[in-house]
Design an enzyme around this catalytic site. Structure first.
Site, PDB file in Angstrom:
ATOM      1  N   GLN A 106      -8.367 -26.950   8.310  1.00 19.90           N
ATOM      2  CA  GLN A 106      -6.964 -26.025   8.174  1.00 19.90           C
ATOM      3  C   GLN A 106      -6.076 -26.259   9.354  1.00 19.90           C
ATOM      4  O   GLN A 106      -5.176 -25.538   9.250  1.00 19.90           O
ATOM      5  CB  GLN A 106      -7.383 -24.499   8.132  1.00 19.90           C
ATOM      6  N   HIS A 124      -3.315 -26.690   5.408  1.00 17.01           N
ATOM      7  CA  HIS A 124      -2.159 -26.008   5.754  1.00 17.01           C
ATOM      8  C   HIS A 124      -1.107 -26.824   6.357  1.00 17.01           C
ATOM      9  O   HIS A 124      -0.143 -26.536   7.104  1.00 17.01           O
ATOM     10  CB  HIS A 124      -2.697 -24.961   7.034  1.00 17.01           C
TER      11      HIS A 124
END
Ligand SMILES: [Zn+2]
Length: 163
Positions: A106, A124
């Site tokens: 992430q 992300h």
């Protein structure tokens, strides 16, 4: 954990014998290297801004210079950090020829890569994989070096399309 003595033997044996491994990492992995988490980075100049609103296409359209300044600050925080032994251990594990280890993270930083690991997905996004805001073409540009947060920085113009 500081020692393998704290890890249950069954877990260690499972990890040692595993040939296909998927690792998911998040903010804690980067925090151990001193990279502030998304919200913890909102200090000083940036504390009155909501990071979930700064990290949007709408925020970019509203005020590109503000977004660019914020991302340049985040990039400077990441560049000041180094991979820690956990990043290195994953890279070494991944390098073992008998193991197929895939890392998804992430985290938008490049600490896994700097430790020598390949990352399957930055779910992300990747702070250092920049694209033209107008046409989406990957752009070979970099953030300006910043040592203090500033409120506005003019983003570079992409020569191919003027975006
Ligand atoms: Zn463009």
């Amino acid at each position: 954990m500081s020692s393998t003595e704290q890890i249950p033997t069954e877990v260690l044996e499972l990890a040692r014998s595993a040939r296909r491994v998927t690792v998911l990492t998040g903010a804690g992995m980067s925090a151990e290297s001193g990279v502030p988490t998304f919200r913890d980075a909102q200090t000083g100049l940036w504390e009155r801004f909501d990071p979930t609103e700064l990290a949007t296409p709408e925020a970019w359209e509203d005020d590109p210079a503000q977004c660019w300044a914020w991302y340049a600050w985040r990039a400077s925080l990441v560049r000041g950090a180094e991979p820690h032994p956990g990043h290195v251990a994953l890279a070494q594990w991944q390098a073992r020829p008998e193991v197929n280890l895939r890392i998804s993270t992430q985290n938008v930083d490049d600490l896994h890569e700097r430790a020598g690991a390949a990352v399957l997905a930055h779910v992300h996004g990747d702070l250092f994989a920049l694209r033209c805001a107008r046409c989406g073409t990957p752009a070979d540009v970099d953030y300006p070096p910043v040592t203090e947060p500033v409120a506005q920085l003019d983003p570079p113009v992409f020569e191919q399309c003027g975006g």
